[in-house]
Design an enzyme around this catalytic site. Structure first.
Site, PDB file in Angstrom:
ATOM      1  N   HIS A  52       0.159  -1.499   0.228  1.00  0.00           N
ATOM      2  CA  HIS A  52      -0.069   0.298   0.383  1.00  0.00           C
ATOM      3  C   HIS A  52       0.954   0.864   0.509  1.00  0.00           C
ATOM      4  O   HIS A  52       1.520   0.953   0.441  1.00  0.00           O
ATOM      5  CB  HIS A  52      -0.798  -0.064   1.457  1.00  0.00           C
ATOM      6  CG  HIS A  52      -1.723  -1.164   1.083  1.00  0.00           C
ATOM      7  ND1 HIS A  52      -2.094  -1.862   2.290  1.00  0.00           N
ATOM      8  CD2 HIS A  52      -2.246  -1.850   0.355  1.00  0.00           C
ATOM      9  CE1 HIS A  52      -3.004  -2.991   1.574  1.00  0.00           C
ATOM     10  NE2 HIS A  52      -2.944  -3.106   0.804  1.00  0.00           N
ATOM     11  N   LYS A 109       5.916   5.306   7.821  1.00  0.00           N
ATOM     12  CA  LYS A 109       5.212   4.209   8.979  1.00  0.00           C
ATOM     13  C   LYS A 109       5.850   4.617  10.133  1.00  0.00           C
ATOM     14  O   LYS A 109       7.336   3.561   9.560  1.00  0.00           O
ATOM     15  CB  LYS A 109       4.411   3.580   8.472  1.00  0.00           C
ATOM     16  CG  LYS A 109       3.046   4.398   7.421  1.00  0.00           C
ATOM     17  CD  LYS A 109       2.370   2.446   6.521  1.00  0.00           C
ATOM     18  CE  LYS A 109       1.004   3.025   5.816  1.00  0.00           C
ATOM     19  NZ  LYS A 109       0.404   2.051   4.859  1.00  0.00           N
TER      20      LYS A 109
END
Length: 185
Positions: free
Chosen positions: A62, A71
């Protein structure tokens, strides 16, 4: 904390200091000043996500096109094979991937910088994954690259011939070249 460089530009593995005794353990999963000074992670985190998945689930690869998310990924229960793919045009590690096993036992974390695709495969019966994000989730901006893309050749730790459990979106994801040809990357 121990910061371990990876083969990808700006992507690092972080081993926190774990303090354990007869009562259990304590660790800092994030400390803004230390992460900035020691790991070069100085972006603000605006969203915190949590997922639970069973063995054989593969989530990813993703990314967000115009609002890329950095992230900071960690596992609170179980074990995963976590993968980052550099999709930043002009980067010295463009189109390269890095994978690492993260587990609740090791306490390791992976920093996936903005401009990377991200995915993971669950290796344990159940895995609980937490990740802090530097940008808000924008469903209209999200995209997925095929997990088994022949250009990227990610060596997922799957037995030969085994297909992971995928979402419908991930099962239909186009390959890396499609994104390059469409000018998305």
């Amino acid at each position: 904390m121990n910061v371990i460089p990876t083969s990808l530009s700006n992507c690092v593995v972080i081993e926190p200091n774990v303090h354990s005794d007869r009562r259990g353990l304590f660790l800092e999963s994030y400390h803004a000043q230390r992460f900035s000074q020691e790991a070069g992670i100085d972006l603000p985190f605006v969203q915190h996500n949590f997922s639970v998945s069973v063995r054989g689930v593969l989530r990813g690869l993703h990314f967000q096109r115009r609002q890329p998310q950095g992230k900071l990924v960690r596992v609170t229960r179980g074990e995963i094979f976590d993968v980052a793919v550099d999709i930043r045009q002009g980067s010295p590690s463009f189109a390269q991937w890095f994978g690492v096993t993260l587990s609740s036992a090791s306490h390791r974390q992976l920093w996936v910088p903005p401009g990377f695709a991200h995915g993971f495969l669950v290796l344990s019966d159940v895995a609980e994954v937490e990740y802090k994000c530097t940008a808000y989730y924008a469903p209209e901006d999200e995209a997925s690259i095929a997990w088994d893309d022949p250009v990227l050749q990610i060596a997922w730790p799957l037995p030969s011939g085994v297909i992971p459990i995928l979402s419908d979106k991930d099962a239909a994801a186009p390959g890396f070249e499609w994104f390059c040809n469409e000018g998305v990357l």
